[in-house]
Write a protein that holds these residues in place. Sequence first.
Motif, PDB file in Angstrom:
ATOM      1  N   ASP A 221     -10.003   2.776   8.798  1.00 56.14           N
ATOM      2  CA  ASP A 221     -10.747   1.536   8.563  1.00 56.14           C
ATOM      3  C   ASP A 221     -11.741   1.626   7.411  1.00 56.14           C
ATOM      4  N   ASP A 222     -12.041   2.825   6.952  1.00 56.41           N
ATOM      5  CA  ASP A 222     -12.985   2.959   5.835  1.00 56.41           C
ATOM      6  C   ASP A 222     -12.361   2.577   4.500  1.00 56.41           C
ATOM      7  N   PHE A 223     -11.044   2.352   4.504  1.00 52.07           N
ATOM      8  CA  PHE A 223     -10.333   2.032   3.268  1.00 52.07           C
ATOM      9  C   PHE A 223      -9.758   0.623   3.344  1.00 52.07           C
ATOM     10  N   GLU A 224      -9.756  -0.056   2.195  1.00 51.22           N
ATOM     11  CA  GLU A 224      -9.154  -1.384   2.095  1.00 51.22           C
ATOM     12  C   GLU A 224      -8.006  -1.331   1.095  1.00 51.22           C
ATOM     13  N   PHE A 225      -6.789  -1.569   1.599  1.00 52.13           N
ATOM     14  CA  PHE A 225      -5.593  -1.619   0.765  1.00 52.13           C
ATOM     15  C   PHE A 225      -5.264  -3.080   0.482  1.00 52.13           C
ATOM     16  N   ARG A 226      -5.043  -3.418  -0.792  1.00 48.75           N
ATOM     17  CA  ARG A 226      -4.676  -4.791  -1.167  1.00 48.75           C
ATOM     18  C   ARG A 226      -3.387  -4.715  -1.988  1.00 48.75           C
ATOM     19  N   LEU A 227      -2.293  -5.086  -1.351  1.00 45.64           N
ATOM     20  CA  LEU A 227      -0.975  -5.032  -1.988  1.00 45.64           C
ATOM     21  C   LEU A 227      -0.552  -6.441  -2.354  1.00 45.64           C
ATOM     22  N   ASN A 228      -0.209  -6.637  -3.609  1.00 47.93           N
ATOM     23  CA  ASN A 228       0.187  -7.950  -4.111  1.00 47.93           C
ATOM     24  C   ASN A 228       1.603  -7.873  -4.651  1.00 47.93           C
ATOM     25  N   GLY A 229       2.492  -8.691  -4.115  1.00 45.47           N
ATOM     26  CA  GLY A 229       3.866  -8.707  -4.573  1.00 45.47           C
ATOM     27  C   GLY A 229       4.771  -9.327  -3.522  1.00 45.47           C
ATOM     28  N   PRO A 230       6.037  -9.549  -3.861  1.00 48.94           N
ATOM     29  CA  PRO A 230       6.682  -9.180  -5.135  1.00 48.94           C
ATOM     30  C   PRO A 230       6.243 -10.083  -6.286  1.00 48.94           C
ATOM     31  N   LEU A 231       6.098  -9.467  -7.468  1.00 46.53           N
ATOM     32  CA  LEU A 231       5.632 -10.158  -8.664  1.00 46.53           C
ATOM     33  C   LEU A 231       6.658  -9.982  -9.783  1.00 46.53           C
ATOM     34  N   PRO A 232       6.643 -10.879 -10.757  1.00 53.19           N
ATOM     35  CA  PRO A 232       7.395 -10.591 -11.988  1.00 53.19           C
ATOM     36  C   PRO A 232       6.891  -9.279 -12.575  1.00 53.19           C
TER      37      PRO A 232
END
Length: 237
Positions: A221-232
């Motif tokens: 919980d001490d980490f924040e992952f932000r994954l964005n996709g699928p993208l061009p």
Amino acid sequence: MAVYVYSVVGKEHPLRLDGITGVGDPPSPLRTVTSGSLTAVVSDAPEDLRPKRRDLTAHQQVQDRLIADGTVLPLRFGLTAPDDDAVREALEERATDYADRLDALEGCAEYNLKVKQDEEALLRQILEDSPEARELNDAVRGGTAGPDVSLALGELVAREVEARHASLAAGVVEALRPFARDQQTSQPVGEDFLSVSFLVAEEQEELFLTTELSVANQMGDDFEFRLNGPLPPYSFV
């Protein structure tokens, strides 16, 4: 009139452009410029082109429509050429490069991952693991330390943060690397210690997403992952 260029695609692309328009106010109709086996999707460029929300959205909608139907070389917002002939000339001159890149991107999309860590949690870890840091911190909190001690503590913590974040970033990338054809790391901004884009083939997408979620859960919980996709695949053009 200048020409706004959105993307380059191969001759096999269906180019379904009905129902969408380009940048500008009023929106410019989309059209194509072809040379050999390559086609560029273009429109007239507005004279006062700026990265306004409407135009950024229009640019992205063109990319989304094209990538839904096939492989695309997406160009970043704001690329213009003097006229259609200049676009056609560019397609001719770089035909081999564009064709090779289309082959490399076939069936792939980009996923961008940013990661940050809670600063207070990281500082607690450093103080728990480093006797020297605890000693300096106790002196500063006790009011008995001079400015040199505060400076030494700040420098020690900064070194620890840099080393730990570099190790964590390398570990995250190494865990995801087997499921990507390529990767591009960029300079993190703000509180992030990792900003990386992965080129993921369709057949590896599920494994990539499952592994990313597993890594995020393992790190806690001490980490924040932000994954964005699928993208061009902007980062790989």
